[in-house]
Write an enzyme that holds these catalytic residues in place. Structure first.
Site, PDB file in Angstrom:
ATOM      1  N   GLU A 393      -2.945   0.558   9.358  1.00  0.00           N
ATOM      2  CA  GLU A 393      -3.405   1.755   9.967  1.00  0.00           C
ATOM      3  C   GLU A 393      -4.719   1.647  10.212  1.00  0.00           C
ATOM      4  O   GLU A 393      -5.683   0.693   9.253  1.00  0.00           O
ATOM      5  CB  GLU A 393      -3.073   2.940   8.903  1.00  0.00           C
ATOM      6  N   HIS A 478      -0.020   3.469  -2.466  1.00  0.00           N
ATOM      7  CA  HIS A 478       1.562   3.911  -2.428  1.00  0.00           C
ATOM      8  C   HIS A 478       2.339   3.294  -3.402  1.00  0.00           C
ATOM      9  O   HIS A 478       3.154   2.441  -2.998  1.00  0.00           O
ATOM     10  CB  HIS A 478       2.037   3.207  -0.805  1.00  0.00           C
ATOM     11  N   ASN A 516       3.571   4.195   5.758  1.00  0.00           N
ATOM     12  CA  ASN A 516       3.170   5.157   4.655  1.00  0.00           C
ATOM     13  C   ASN A 516       4.432   6.116   4.113  1.00  0.00           C
ATOM     14  O   ASN A 516       5.213   6.317   4.868  1.00  0.00           O
ATOM     15  CB  ASN A 516       2.119   6.056   5.373  1.00  0.00           C
TER      16      ASN A 516
END
Ligand code: FAE
Length: 537
Positions: A393, A478, A516
């Site tokens: 990202e 995460h 994600n």
């Protein structure tokens, strides 16, 4: 999103504020039906935590007419502080920023090697926590809405081929045909207007990174988000209050973000069957000889002082305290003998989704802009690279000045897994994760960004992460696993060895997703709840 925000949601939102403002709500005489045990306060269903998995569980239980209590260890974020805002910005953190800290611990600790990012703060049940486990620190959200309060809102769906690899026992056709679309609709996932993206100064940083990726022959993709891009456009136009365009993200967004308290949880409370209790930490669970479970719950005040320890009974228990929280509750229960029949798999299969952060220094003519939106909208998609799959990202670094930095959160395919052990001395779960276990992730990220640097004649930044490192591999946003689907539970999250006990959160995901995770956690919870309500076991 307007189409998803029904009148029931709005009613729920009001109820949410009222219920949680009460803090601790007694579930006593009024709720005890004749058939329910009288010895301890009782609720037919208890949901622990109020993140993605919990929010789905609460809504679907409420809609099924099951009286449900949600216990959340953090606070409800709905009351403005003295500055008139609920959340502080990243540039001016205060006590609301972090969970009982005397100093903030932002992921990006330095700038030009200077300790200019973090601030001394007063301890308070703030919204972001960094749980430090030696070689790996885990960032999590605290409060009604869990991670949805602090995350970047990125809402990608993993590619189906990788999902099938990660979850061979789950019907991908059902997931992609039914549960992912359901989750995306409920979460309010939306896409950026490409024309606006191309023209606005707020995404110049992303366009520069895209240029360098394309120069290298790499593909970029727009990434959907739960931040309302329409609101963001109005922020830019000066017709809506600023949040993503005012440096707000990891310590909460005052506007624009469709966090769970505004979507699933509002709808859950709107059913009239769901109550959310804040500052309630579940520390113990044991079987009730009469059936169901008895929880030990600690109530705290804003100083962190435990003001009450109580027991709460339930017939069905849904654990949604996140990868760290749920795993700790079950591991403690197994190791202290409270739930001895739990699988040996509880505590196993943990991974950081291959997270690695890195940053590059651009040429002087490649300005990234002093003004940057905090919500990422673009990613470099090199997941098809068989040797080094990476989804990176393109992250903002909104410092309010031109810094020529391109930043990235790379998600890599790291097959290394950690495990938790119970530490009786501290009565907590400790993560066993060695620093070397992140080597494959760093290597993959380095492979990608070396190529970009070579092609664009650029270099890494070494001043941002401490220790002159170009890659930050000592923290994750995460956390995944610990109670893996099909291992610690059956293929629907029903915990092996016990009836009426379920895991609904990110601890079901075996350490890696390739993108994600919250859309997948939500979709999986939708799938599992549908089955559990039909066949509770
Ligand atoms: P989670 O949302 O963590 O909720 C667990 C809840 O349980 C929390 O509210 C806890 O306070 C509460 N809790 C824990 N223990 C207890 C206990 N013993 N008793 C009572 N309550 C308890 O769980 N993901 C994306 O998909 N896109 C992004 O852009 C993204 N950005 C992120 C940025 C940051 C800074 C962070 C920290 C995370 C980000 N994530 C992102 C990750 C995402 O928020 C995370 O995967 C989900 O929130 C996990 O959902 P769970 O339902 O597992």
């Amino acid at each position: 999103m307007a189409s998803n925000l029904t009148r029931r949601h709005i009613l729920g939102l009001g109820a949410l504020s009222t219920a949680a403002a009460l803090g601790f709500t007694r579930i006593g005489a009024a709720s005890a039906a004749a058939a329910e045990p009288a010895a301890v306060p009782y609720a037919p269903a208890v949901v622990v935590g109020s993140g993605y998995g919990s929010a789905v569980a609460a809504l679907r239980l409420g809609q099924a007419g099951v009286r449900t209590v949600v216990l959340e260890m953090g606070r409800l974020w709905d009351t403005p502080g003295p500055d008139g805002k609920v959340f502080p910005s990243t540039s001016a953190p205060d006590h609301r920023s972090m969970w009982f800290r005397t100093r903030t611990e932002a992921p990006l600790a330095q700038f030009l090697w200077l300790d200019v990012v973090n601030r001394d703060i007063n301890p308070y049940p703030g919204v972001l926590d960094r749980v430090n486990h030696g070689a790996m620190s885990v960032y999590v959200g605290r409060g009604v809405g869990g991670g949805s309060l602090v995350n970047g809102g990125m809402a990608p769906t993993p590619r189906r081929s990788y999902f099938t690899e990660v979850f061979p026992g789950v019907d991908a056709g059902e997931m992609y045909g039914t549960y992912y679309p359901r989750a995306r609709a409920m979460l309010g996932v939306n896409d950026i207007d490409p024309a606006w993206f191309e023209s606005t100064e707020w995404y110049r940083f992303a366009r520069i990174s895209r240029k360098h990726a394309h120069n290298t022959g790499l593909k970029t993709v727009f990434v959907p988000n739960v931040y309302d891009f329409g609101h963001m456009k109005r922020e830019a136009a000066g017709t809506a209050p600023r949040s993503a365009l005012a440096g707000e993200v990891i310590y909460g967004n005052n506007h624009g973000k469709r966090s769970l308290d505004k979507t699933y949880l509002a709808a859950a409370v709107g059913t009239g069957n769901v109550t959310i209790e804040t500052m309630q930490r579940v520390v113990g669970v044991r079987p009730d000889p009469a059936g169901g479970y008895v929880l030990t719950v600690r109530t705290s005040d804003v100083t962190g002082k435990v003001t009450q320890v109580r027991e709460l009974g339930c017939r069905q228990l849904f654990l949604g305290a996140g990868s760290l929280g749920t795993t700790e509750i079950l591991l403690r229960a197994r190791e202290t003998g409270a739930l001895p029949a739990l699988s040996e798999q509880v505590g196993r299969g943990w991974g950081p989704n291959g997270n690695v952060m890195t940053a590059r220094a651009n040429h002087l003519w490649d300005t990234v802009g002093a003004r940057q939106a905090t919500m990422p909208a673009l990613g470099i998609d090199d997941w098809d690279n068989a040797a080094n799959p990476v989804f990176a990202e393109i992250a903002p670094l909104p410092m309010g000045l031109e810094h020529w930095i391109s930043m990235y959160l790379a998600i890599t395919r790291n097959r290394e897994r950690g495990y938790f052990t119970y530490d009786a001395a501290t009565d907590s779960a400790r993560l066993n994760w060695r620093r070397e276990q992140n080597t494959p992730a760093v290597d993959a990220a380095k492979n990608l960004f070396d190529r970009i640097n070579r092609r664009n004649f650029t270099i890494y930044r070494y001043d941002l992460f401490g220790g002159n490192r170009a890659f930050a591999d000592d923290f994750t946003y995460h956390p995944l696993g610990g109670c893996v689907l099909g291992d610690a539970t059956d293929t629907y999250g029903r915990v092996k060895g016990y009836q009426g006990l379920y895991v609904v959160d990110g601890s079901l995901v075996p350490g890696s997703l390739g993108v994600n995770p919250f859309v997948t956690i939500t979709a999986l919870a939708e799938r599992n709840m549908e089955r559990v309500l039909a066949d509770p076991r």
